[in-house]
Write an enzyme that holds these catalytic residues in place. Structure first.
Site, PDB file in Angstrom:
ATOM      1  N   SER B  13       0.827  -1.207   0.000  1.00 25.43           N
ATOM      2  CA  SER B  13       0.000   0.000   0.000  1.00 25.43           C
ATOM      3  C   SER B  13       0.859   1.254   0.000  1.00 25.43           C
ATOM      4  O   SER B  13       2.032   1.206   0.334  1.00 25.43           O
ATOM      5  CB  SER B  13      -0.893   0.019   1.241  1.00 25.43           C
ATOM      6  N   CYS B  14       0.216   2.356  -0.331  1.00 22.37           N
ATOM      7  CA  CYS B  14       0.841   3.677  -0.311  1.00 22.37           C
ATOM      8  C   CYS B  14       1.474   3.928   1.046  1.00 22.37           C
ATOM      9  O   CYS B  14       0.852   3.638   2.053  1.00 22.37           O
ATOM     10  CB  CYS B  14      -0.207   4.749  -0.592  1.00 22.37           C
ATOM     11  N   PRO B  15       2.674   4.486   1.168  1.00 21.17           N
ATOM     12  CA  PRO B  15       3.544   4.933   0.071  1.00 21.17           C
ATOM     13  C   PRO B  15       4.612   3.910  -0.307  1.00 21.17           C
ATOM     14  O   PRO B  15       5.612   4.286  -0.903  1.00 21.17           O
ATOM     15  CB  PRO B  15       4.197   6.164   0.691  1.00 21.17           C
TER      16      PRO B  15
END
Lengths: 176, 75
Positions: B13-15
């Site tokens: 997932s981000c980042p």
């Protein structure tokens, strides 16, 4: 004549385009979610080759004290603060639905399931990418914290004047 | 196309796809190519923004079966 006058302006414009962007984060809050947000933004900004400085003040220190420090503080009242909220980036409480630690536990389970980095890992990433972290001297005095209580790799403690210089020189400043 | 480094950021997932890409770029030389594969839909815009900010070039980009593939050239 006018062409000669324009030349320096064009130079300035191209210099401006290549100028490194600067981000300043004032990490004021101590709960899990804002700490997480600060760490995500700071690590990503550094990954984007921006110059990142984090000024840590008041409750933000929860994330700067070593996880292993149980009761930092020099007197009873300062130690009481550490009893009421355990310091360390791995021990942050949720601002809502903390439920004696059940909330953060669930949050970390979800983070694991969805491959979201924990604040501690992102902090490591920040330090690896050269994010400058400035502890607030006044808060250290107030909470009775020594440099030994804090994680390694921090800048020298500074005050509000330095923070204001960082903020006014930055392209964007976030108060988290 | 001579890809020097392949980075698998699937499931992250981000980042993290951006952070993995940053770490990867540090290991290759200017002009060399890196391929990043991610499943985070947000990475499509994020990778372009990251390339724009760092100066690396996004040479190629496609998606298939929920996977997003980016080829980036080191500046």
């Amino acid at each position: 004549m006018s062409a000669v006058e324009l030349a320096p302006a064009a130079e300035v414009a191209s210099e401006g385009a290549a100028k490194t962007k600067k981000i300043c984060i004032i990490a004021y809050s101590g709960e899990l979610e804002p700490t997480w947000a600060s760490m995500i933004i700071a690590s990503t900004a550094a990954a984007m080759d921006m110059e990142v400085s984090i000024f840590v003040t008041f409750w933000g220190f929860g994330a700067l004290v070593k996880d292993s420090k149980r009761l930092p503080g020099k007197n009873l009242m300062q130690r009481m603060l550490s009893v009421m909220q355990r310091p360390g980036i791995s021990h942050r409480k949720l601002s809502k639905m903390n439920f004696m630690g059940m909330g953060p536990w669930m949050m970390f389970q979800l983070a694991k399931k969805y491959n979201v980095s924990k604040p501690k890992d992102l902090l490591g990433m920040c330090q690896e990418l050269g994010v400058k972290i400035y502890p607030c001297q006044m808060t250290m005095d107030l909470f009775g914290l020594n440099k030994e209580d804090l994680i390694d790799g921090l800048e020298e403690p500074v005050g509000a004047a330095t923070m204001l210089m960082l903020a006014t020189e930055a392209d964007s400043t976030l108060f988290i | 196309m001579d890809i020097k480094l392949k980075v698998d950021a699937s499931g992250l997932s981000c980042p993290l796809p951006i952070l993995r890409a940053t770490q990867g770029m540090k290991t290759i030389a200017p002009g060399e190519l890196m391929e990043v594969v991610a499943t985070d839909p947000g990475s499509v815009k994020d990778m372009a923004a990251w390339a724009g900010s760092t100066g690396h070039t996004l040479v190629e980009q496609d998606s298939a079966n929920g996977k997003f593939r980016f080829v980036l050239r080191h500046k």
